[in-house]
Design an enzyme around this catalytic site. Structure first.
Site, PDB file in Angstrom:
ATOM      1  N   ALA A  10       0.696  -1.134   0.058  1.00  0.00           N
ATOM      2  CA  ALA A  10       0.209   0.231   0.153  1.00  0.00           C
ATOM      3  C   ALA A  10       1.016   1.049  -0.343  1.00  0.00           C
ATOM      4  O   ALA A  10       0.818   2.252   0.784  1.00  0.00           O
ATOM      5  CB  ALA A  10      -1.027  -0.117   1.406  1.00  0.00           C
ATOM      6  N   TYR A  12       2.988   4.079  -2.824  1.00  0.00           N
ATOM      7  CA  TYR A  12       2.564   4.982  -3.954  1.00  0.00           C
ATOM      8  C   TYR A  12       2.127   3.980  -5.001  1.00  0.00           C
ATOM      9  O   TYR A  12       0.928   4.157  -5.570  1.00  0.00           O
ATOM     10  CB  TYR A  12       3.635   5.711  -4.461  1.00  0.00           C
ATOM     11  CG  TYR A  12       4.334   6.851  -3.465  1.00  0.00           C
ATOM     12  CD1 TYR A  12       3.460   7.832  -3.160  1.00  0.00           C
ATOM     13  CD2 TYR A  12       5.623   6.403  -2.841  1.00  0.00           C
ATOM     14  CE1 TYR A  12       4.046   8.689  -2.063  1.00  0.00           C
ATOM     15  CE2 TYR A  12       6.160   7.538  -2.074  1.00  0.00           C
ATOM     16  CZ  TYR A  12       5.217   8.702  -1.636  1.00  0.00           C
ATOM     17  OH  TYR A  12       5.707   9.362  -0.731  1.00  0.00           O
ATOM     18  N   GLU A 166      18.673  15.036   1.247  1.00  0.00           N
ATOM     19  CA  GLU A 166      17.375  15.463   2.169  1.00  0.00           C
ATOM     20  C   GLU A 166      17.127  15.418   3.451  1.00  0.00           C
ATOM     21  O   GLU A 166      17.098  16.075   4.346  1.00  0.00           O
ATOM     22  CB  GLU A 166      16.042  14.918   1.476  1.00  0.00           C
ATOM     23  CG  GLU A 166      15.995  15.295  -0.018  1.00  0.00           C
ATOM     24  CD  GLU A 166      14.588  14.943  -0.334  1.00  0.00           C
ATOM     25  OE1 GLU A 166      13.992  14.040  -0.124  1.00  0.00           O
ATOM     26  OE2 GLU A 166      13.851  15.774  -1.144  1.00  0.00           O
TER      27      GLU A 166
HETATM   28  P1  NAD Z   1      21.067   6.642  -4.390  1.00  0.00           P
HETATM   29  O1  NAD Z   1      21.597   5.455  -5.165  1.00  0.00           O
HETATM   30  O2  NAD Z   1      20.335   7.531  -5.156  1.00  0.00           O
HETATM   31  O3  NAD Z   1      22.283   7.492  -3.619  1.00  0.00           O
HETATM   32  C1  NAD Z   1      23.279   6.505  -2.822  1.00  0.00           C
HETATM   33  C2  NAD Z   1      24.341   7.335  -2.835  1.00  0.00           C
HETATM   34  O4  NAD Z   1      25.200   6.758  -1.908  1.00  0.00           O
HETATM   35  C3  NAD Z   1      25.432   7.700  -4.226  1.00  0.00           C
HETATM   36  O5  NAD Z   1      25.886   8.897  -4.063  1.00  0.00           O
HETATM   37  C4  NAD Z   1      26.666   6.739  -3.975  1.00  0.00           C
HETATM   38  O6  NAD Z   1      27.730   7.129  -4.693  1.00  0.00           O
HETATM   39  C5  NAD Z   1      26.674   6.583  -2.383  1.00  0.00           C
HETATM   40  N1  NAD Z   1      27.114   5.253  -1.890  1.00  0.00           N
HETATM   41  C6  NAD Z   1      27.176   3.994  -2.342  1.00  0.00           C
HETATM   42  N2  NAD Z   1      27.803   3.066  -1.951  1.00  0.00           N
HETATM   43  C7  NAD Z   1      28.742   3.908  -0.905  1.00  0.00           C
HETATM   44  C8  NAD Z   1      29.814   3.478   0.134  1.00  0.00           C
HETATM   45  N3  NAD Z   1      30.131   2.391   0.306  1.00  0.00           N
HETATM   46  N4  NAD Z   1      30.247   4.706   0.410  1.00  0.00           N
HETATM   47  C9  NAD Z   1      29.782   5.938   0.414  1.00  0.00           C
HETATM   48  N5  NAD Z   1      28.925   6.103  -0.648  1.00  0.00           N
HETATM   49  C10 NAD Z   1      28.343   5.269  -1.110  1.00  0.00           C
HETATM   50  O7  NAD Z   1      19.938   6.253  -3.185  1.00  0.00           O
HETATM   51  P2  NAD Z   1      18.909   7.061  -2.416  1.00  0.00           P
HETATM   52  O8  NAD Z   1      19.525   8.357  -2.175  1.00  0.00           O
HETATM   53  O9  NAD Z   1      18.849   6.217  -1.245  1.00  0.00           O
HETATM   54  O10 NAD Z   1      17.833   6.967  -3.135  1.00  0.00           O
HETATM   55  C11 NAD Z   1      17.159   5.824  -3.736  1.00  0.00           C
HETATM   56  C12 NAD Z   1      16.510   6.092  -5.064  1.00  0.00           C
HETATM   57  O11 NAD Z   1      15.158   6.677  -4.419  1.00  0.00           O
HETATM   58  C13 NAD Z   1      16.953   6.955  -5.963  1.00  0.00           C
HETATM   59  O12 NAD Z   1      16.489   6.500  -7.072  1.00  0.00           O
HETATM   60  C14 NAD Z   1      16.498   8.345  -5.661  1.00  0.00           C
HETATM   61  O13 NAD Z   1      16.593   9.192  -6.871  1.00  0.00           O
HETATM   62  C15 NAD Z   1      15.176   8.141  -5.191  1.00  0.00           C
HETATM   63  N6  NAD Z   1      14.602   9.074  -4.174  1.00  0.00           N
HETATM   64  C16 NAD Z   1      14.061   9.967  -4.734  1.00  0.00           C
HETATM   65  C17 NAD Z   1      13.443  11.080  -4.051  1.00  0.00           C
HETATM   66  C18 NAD Z   1      12.659  12.250  -4.668  1.00  0.00           C
HETATM   67  O14 NAD Z   1      12.472  12.089  -5.620  1.00  0.00           O
HETATM   68  N7  NAD Z   1      12.415  13.192  -3.745  1.00  0.00           N
HETATM   69  C19 NAD Z   1      13.922  11.114  -2.566  1.00  0.00           C
HETATM   70  C20 NAD Z   1      14.515  10.172  -2.084  1.00  0.00           C
HETATM   71  C21 NAD Z   1      15.006   9.005  -2.983  1.00  0.00           C
END
Ligand code: NAD
Length: 403
Positions: A10, A12, A166
């Site tokens: 449930a 999005y 964020e």
């Molecule tokens: P992400 O994959 O976008 O970012 C993860 C970050 O962690 C990357 O910059 C990566 O280089 C870093 N990283 C990975 N392994 C690492 C390590 N061992 N050491 C240090 N850094 C490391 O993941 P997220 O931020 O969790 O987001 C997940 C998804 O959800 C994405 O597709 C994102 O765009 C989406 N999201 C969207 C929104 C929004 O639209 N408002 C908000 C939150 C998340």
């Protein structure tokens, strides 16, 4: 006899599909399954983790959006999908059989097998884990009062993706309240972000991404970029400081929050679907390649973007669109009509950094600062409207467009 559609999840995608299927006079019986009796706005959990929003503010009861004339809600945990026998197995409950299935089970935190992540860092993926982060933070602030251990005031966010950025924005805002608990000035609370790559936020231009990062730096966040994390130990982040010499360094902190990316629900792979990191490369109409009565949508699904030749990133926006599309395609199948190909044009994305700042893209336009935060809140309100209708939008929407 009316057909039975089962929706798993449930979030999005699942609720948007439910909304579509409940519309009109369809000869269907729907069962919606979720482990919780509430829906939560996954895009806002960082605010709960930082203590600037209560969980009540970003959740609503699932029963509010269930039309009892055609839909039954089952609170339960999905353990496995038996797609050969068209059955869903739930923990400690009788299995559910289906004619059509929508798998919208969402995401999980991804550790990438890095040692110590599960044991020594905090996840932030849902309401309980976000509340736990805030509870942990307040405990550290209280502990500082007793011990004067500076590490109690240190917070490390691992990963500078959308979620990490964020969260940092909300932590900057939450510092004042935390500092009061610790009995110190807000500046004494130290925020760190350790990130593997040097080009941050690749979905935005360097200038736009830089705008957000620079603001966070100005507000006191310390960024360690190009420093992949290799291990988490008790109260310590171990990162690769120098790629050439393989020199490792340690950063001590009592709060370590893991936000380095997500995978789709483990249930998908456990059930024998061809999943990579919990995501199935679906057919253009969003069905599983081997089952034309099983739709896999949201974060469990990978859909190829023909323009970039890569799967679309997982976002709330695409999940909502997939939910609507899966609902429409099932209605078409019930009428004996062909299903339609899923197409997606992103409206852009906006990252908030606190309540009154944001940055991002809307269409081809870059937006920044206070106006971007207004756009961000409008996006949040719209997604609330799409799953919860006008009632939830008015009750839980963001209308505090203050400066
Ligand atoms: P992400 O994959 O976008 O970012 C993860 C970050 O962690 C990357 O910059 C990566 O280089 C870093 N990283 C990975 N392994 C690492 C390590 N061992 N050491 C240090 N850094 C490391 O993941 P997220 O931020 O969790 O987001 C997940 C998804 O959800 C994405 O597709 C994102 O765009 C989406 N999201 C969207 C929104 C929004 O639209 N408002 C908000 C939150 C998340």
């Amino acid at each position: 006899m009316s057909k039975h559609v089962v929706i798993l999840g449930a979030g999005y995608a699942g609720l948007r599909a439910l909304h579509e299927l409940q519309k009109g006079n369809n000869e269907i019986k729907i069962t919606l399954v979720d482990q919780n009796d509430y829906h939560f706005e996954a895009t806002d959990i960082h605010e709960v983790a930082a203590g600037i929003q209560t969980s009540e503010r970003i959740t609503y009861p699932i029963k509010d959006v269930v039309k009892s004339t055609c839909t039954t809600f089952v609170q339960g945990t999905v353990e496995k999908i038996d797609s050969d026998n068209q059955e869903v197995h739930l923990k400690d409950q009788a299995p559910l059989s289906y004619d059509y299935l929508i798998v919208a089970l969402g995401y999980e935190s991804e550790s990438f097998g890095i040692p110590g992540v599960e044991e020594f860092s905090l996840k932030m993926v849902d309401i309980p884990t976000s509340e736990k982060v805030y509870q942990h933070l307040t405990e550290q602030m209280k502990a500082y009062k007793e011990t004067k251990d500076e590490n109690c005031l240190k917070i490390v966010v691992c990963g500078a993706g959308f979620t990490g950025i964020e969260l940092l924005g909300s932590l900057v805002e939450g510092k004042k309240k935390l500092a009061e608990i610790a009995g110190v000035e807000p500046d004494k609370i130290q925020l760190y972000c350790v990130e593997a790559v040097t080009r941050l936020l690749p979905m935005f231009s360097e200038k736009l991404g830089g705008y957000g990062i620079d603001h966070l730096k100005k507000w006191g966040v310390n960024f360690l970029v190009g420093k992949p994390i290799k291990e988490i130990k008790q109260d310590t982040v171990v990162y690769l400081n120098d790629q050439e010499t393989n020199e490792l360094k340690e950063l001590a902190a009592k709060t370590i929050i893991w936000t380095t990316g997500v995978s789709g629900s483990h249930v998908v792979g456990d059930s024998g679907f061809a999943a990579k990191r919990g995501r199935v490369m679906v057919q253009p109409d969003l069905t599983d390649p081997d089952h034309n009565n099983v739709y896999i949508i949201g974060d469990c699904s990978a859909v190829m973007d023909k323009e970039s030749n890569r799967p679309y990133p997982t976002t709330a926006q695409i999940s909502l669109k997939m939910g609507e599309h899966a609902g429409k395609n099932i209605k078409a199948q019930l009428k004996g009509e062909p299903t339609k190909e899923f197409t997606f044009k992103s409206l852009g994305s906006v990252a908030s950094i606190g309540n009154s700042h944001a940055f991002g893209e809307v269409g081809k336009m870059e937006v920044k600062g206070y106006p971007a935060s207004v756009i961000k809140k409008t996006i949040m309100d719209r997604s609330l409207f799409e799953t919860g209708g006008i009632k939830e939008m008015l009750a839980k929407g963001r209308f505090d467009f203050y400066r």
